[in-house]
Motif scaffolding. Structure first.
Motif, mmCIF file in Angstrom:
data_model
loop_
_atom_site.group_PDB
_atom_site.id
_atom_site.type_symbol
_atom_site.label_atom_id
_atom_site.label_comp_id
_atom_site.label_asym_id
_atom_site.label_seq_id
_atom_site.Cartn_x
_atom_site.Cartn_y
_atom_site.Cartn_z
ATOM 1 N N GLU A 54 0.822 -1.202 0.000
ATOM 2 C CA GLU A 54 0.000 0.000 0.000
ATOM 3 C C GLU A 54 0.860 1.258 0.000
ATOM 4 O O GLU A 54 0.548 2.245 -0.670
ATOM 5 C CB GLU A 54 -0.927 -0.011 1.216
ATOM 6 C CG GLU A 54 -2.025 -1.070 1.147
ATOM 7 C CD GLU A 54 -2.860 -1.101 2.410
ATOM 8 O OE1 GLU A 54 -2.563 -0.285 3.318
ATOM 9 O OE2 GLU A 54 -3.791 -1.912 2.495
ATOM 10 N N GLY A 55 1.980 1.221 0.753
ATOM 11 C CA GLY A 55 2.879 2.368 0.749
ATOM 12 C C GLY A 55 3.503 2.603 -0.610
ATOM 13 O O GLY A 55 3.656 3.745 -1.050
ATOM 14 N N SER A 56 3.855 1.516 -1.307
ATOM 15 C CA SER A 56 4.415 1.648 -2.652
ATOM 16 C C SER A 56 3.387 2.198 -3.627
ATOM 17 O O SER A 56 3.702 3.039 -4.478
ATOM 18 C CB SER A 56 4.925 0.287 -3.126
ATOM 19 O OG SER A 56 5.436 0.366 -4.436
ATOM 20 N N ASP A 57 2.143 1.746 -3.505
ATOM 21 C CA ASP A 57 1.086 2.260 -4.377
ATOM 22 C C ASP A 57 0.826 3.736 -4.111
ATOM 23 O O ASP A 57 0.568 4.513 -5.041
ATOM 24 C CB ASP A 57 -0.200 1.453 -4.172
ATOM 25 C CG ASP A 57 -0.049 0.011 -4.636
ATOM 26 O OD1 ASP A 57 0.934 -0.279 -5.351
ATOM 27 O OD2 ASP A 57 -0.894 -0.825 -4.271
ATOM 28 N N THR A 58 0.893 4.141 -2.840
ATOM 29 C CA THR A 58 0.687 5.547 -2.508
ATOM 30 C C THR A 58 1.785 6.417 -3.103
ATOM 31 O O THR A 58 1.522 7.512 -3.615
ATOM 32 C CB THR A 58 0.640 5.724 -0.979
ATOM 33 O OG1 THR A 58 -0.403 4.903 -0.438
ATOM 34 C CG2 THR A 58 0.384 7.169 -0.609
ATOM 35 N N GLU A 59 3.029 5.939 -3.051
ATOM 36 C CA GLU A 59 4.140 6.689 -3.635
ATOM 37 C C GLU A 59 3.984 6.808 -5.146
ATOM 38 O O GLU A 59 4.251 7.872 -5.732
ATOM 39 C CB GLU A 59 5.461 5.993 -3.297
ATOM 40 C CG GLU A 59 6.696 6.644 -3.896
ATOM 41 C CD GLU A 59 6.961 8.029 -3.352
ATOM 42 O OE1 GLU A 59 7.717 8.784 -3.994
ATOM 43 O OE2 GLU A 59 6.408 8.367 -2.285
ATOM 44 N N LEU A 60 3.542 5.740 -5.789
ATOM 45 C CA LEU A 60 3.334 5.787 -7.233
ATOM 46 C C LEU A 60 2.188 6.733 -7.590
ATOM 47 O O LEU A 60 2.259 7.461 -8.591
ATOM 48 C CB LEU A 60 3.047 4.381 -7.759
ATOM 49 C CG LEU A 60 3.041 4.214 -9.282
ATOM 50 C CD1 LEU A 60 4.376 4.621 -9.873
ATOM 51 C CD2 LEU A 60 2.719 2.774 -9.654
ATOM 52 N N GLN A 61 1.147 6.754 -6.774
ATOM 53 C CA GLN A 61 0.040 7.683 -7.003
ATOM 54 C C GLN A 61 0.499 9.125 -6.823
ATOM 55 O O GLN A 61 0.063 10.026 -7.564
ATOM 56 C CB GLN A 61 -1.102 7.369 -6.038
ATOM 57 C CG GLN A 61 -2.345 8.227 -6.238
ATOM 58 C CD GLN A 61 -3.008 7.995 -7.578
ATOM 59 O OE1 GLN A 61 -3.198 6.849 -7.987
ATOM 60 N NE2 GLN A 61 -3.363 9.070 -8.270
ATOM 61 N N HIS A 66 1.903 14.314 -9.442
ATOM 62 C CA HIS A 66 2.932 15.316 -9.746
ATOM 63 C C HIS A 66 3.089 15.506 -11.254
ATOM 64 O O HIS A 66 3.185 16.649 -11.741
ATOM 65 C CB HIS A 66 4.259 14.892 -9.122
ATOM 66 C CG HIS A 66 5.422 15.759 -9.511
ATOM 67 N ND1 HIS A 66 5.604 17.033 -9.013
ATOM 68 C CD2 HIS A 66 6.461 15.537 -10.370
ATOM 69 C CE1 HIS A 66 6.700 17.560 -9.536
ATOM 70 N NE2 HIS A 66 7.238 16.673 -10.360
ATOM 71 N N GLU A 67 3.104 14.409 -12.004
ATOM 72 C CA GLU A 67 3.261 14.518 -13.454
ATOM 73 C C GLU A 67 2.040 15.172 -14.098
ATOM 74 O O GLU A 67 2.173 15.887 -15.098
ATOM 75 C CB GLU A 67 3.503 13.135 -14.058
ATOM 76 C CG GLU A 67 4.835 12.507 -13.673
ATOM 77 C CD GLU A 67 6.029 13.343 -14.101
ATOM 78 O OE1 GLU A 67 5.931 14.036 -15.144
ATOM 79 O OE2 GLU A 67 7.061 13.302 -13.408
ATOM 80 N N ILE A 68 0.868 14.952 -13.541
ATOM 81 C CA ILE A 68 -0.332 15.605 -14.077
ATOM 82 C C ILE A 68 -0.236 17.116 -13.898
ATOM 83 O O ILE A 68 -0.573 17.897 -14.804
ATOM 84 C CB ILE A 68 -1.592 15.037 -13.399
ATOM 85 C CG1 ILE A 68 -1.798 13.576 -13.818
ATOM 86 C CG2 ILE A 68 -2.817 15.866 -13.759
ATOM 87 C CD1 ILE A 68 -2.962 12.901 -13.131
ATOM 88 N N SER A 103 2.712 5.508 -18.203
ATOM 89 C CA SER A 103 3.462 4.429 -17.558
ATOM 90 C C SER A 103 2.981 4.194 -16.134
ATOM 91 O O SER A 103 2.778 3.045 -15.713
ATOM 92 C CB SER A 103 4.958 4.765 -17.565
ATOM 93 O OG SER A 103 5.695 3.769 -16.894
ATOM 94 N N TYR A 104 2.786 5.258 -15.357
ATOM 95 C CA TYR A 104 2.334 5.113 -13.973
ATOM 96 C C TYR A 104 0.917 4.545 -13.902
ATOM 97 O O TYR A 104 0.618 3.701 -13.045
ATOM 98 C CB TYR A 104 2.382 6.466 -13.262
ATOM 99 C CG TYR A 104 3.781 7.000 -13.051
ATOM 100 C CD1 TYR A 104 4.877 6.149 -13.028
ATOM 101 C CD2 TYR A 104 4.015 8.366 -12.885
ATOM 102 C CE1 TYR A 104 6.158 6.632 -12.842
ATOM 103 C CE2 TYR A 104 5.300 8.856 -12.694
ATOM 104 C CZ TYR A 104 6.363 7.989 -12.677
ATOM 105 O OH TYR A 104 7.635 8.471 -12.492
ATOM 106 N N MET A 105 0.044 4.998 -14.797
ATOM 107 C CA MET A 105 -1.322 4.477 -14.804
ATOM 108 C C MET A 105 -1.337 2.992 -15.148
ATOM 109 O O MET A 105 -2.073 2.204 -14.539
ATOM 110 C CB MET A 105 -2.171 5.273 -15.800
ATOM 111 C CG MET A 105 -2.443 6.712 -15.385
ATOM 112 S SD MET A 105 -3.393 7.639 -16.614
ATOM 113 C CE MET A 105 -4.924 6.711 -16.612
ATOM 114 N N GLY A 106 -0.510 2.593 -16.107
ATOM 115 C CA GLY A 106 -0.434 1.178 -16.447
ATOM 116 C C GLY A 106 0.114 0.335 -15.316
ATOM 117 O O GLY A 106 -0.363 -0.778 -15.060
#
Length: 217
Positions: A54-61, A66-68, A103-106
């Motif tokens: 969950e922590g890894s998913d939060t960091e990716l989100q 940020h990119e948006i 890439s992040y969404m995928g």
């Protein structure tokens, strides 16, 4: 100190030897220490794995958000540009942001699908196996990138025709990580495209694949 009896007498008066133990009257009675055994609860290990995931998913989100925001800023900058160099940099930023967003969404979608499959097909006895056999990630640094160029004889040797220039840069991808190089200008006087900056991927899988894309305008 008192000594325990060293023997006992039988009916015939003979003394049978026995073992004696020295002990002080003030010493506490001897007790046996309990044996402590530690076992790993698979449910607790699975819970720790879920929290780490969950922590890894939060960091990716967070990276995705940020990119948006960066893409929105690049769009505004591109609309306000009045010089060609500024427009090229804004276009490059917009392209890099779009690539990272996709890439992040995928990657988020793949992780959600993997979690669903793991919850539906995981057995309690197998819940510890992924943590024990999961390979670690490593760093990959790429430097001194050079791409050879092939020009027509009339353009390079005879120096004929209009002198065209291109602004080019590289997009590098390992997994969901995307990095870019600086933008360089290329014309027919050069025999290769050279990128001087180093590109670092902090978390590369053991079986990673490196993808290179060259963009020019």
């Amino acid at each position: 100190m008192s000594r325990a009896p060293t023997g006992t007498a039988d009916a015939g008066g003979a003394v049978a030897p026995t073992l004696g133990v020295l002990q002080s009257p003030r010493d506490p009675p001897a007790t046996l220490a309990p044996r402590v055994s530690a076992t790993c609860d698979p449910s607790l290990t699975a819970g720790a794995m879920d929290k780490a995931r969950e922590g890894s998913d939060t960091e990716l989100q967070r990276k995705l958000d940020h990119e948006i925001r960066m893409r929105d800023g690049a769009c505004k900058l591109l609309a306000a540009c009045s010089q060609r160099e500024q427009a090229l940099e804004a276009t490059k930023s917009l392209l890099v942001c779009n690539s990272r967003i996709l890439s992040y969404m995928g990657e988020l979608q793949r992780r959600k699908e993997a979690q669903v499959l793991e919850k539906t097909g995981r057995r309690p006895s197998d819940s510890v196996q992924p943590a024990q056999h999961s390979p670690c990630r490593g760093r990959v640094c790429i430097s001194d990138l050079r791409i050879p160029l092939m020009w027509k004889d009339t353009e390079y040797f005879k120096n004929k025709g209009d002198l065209h220039r291109w602004a080019v840069f590289l997009l590098l991808q390992i997994g969901e990580q995307i990095q870019d190089t600086e933008m360089v200008l290329v014309d027919r006087t050069l025999t290769d495209i050279s990128f001087q900056n180093n590109v670092l991927f902090a978390e590369a899988e053991p079986d990673f694949e490196l993808r290179l894309e060259l963009y020019g305008a």
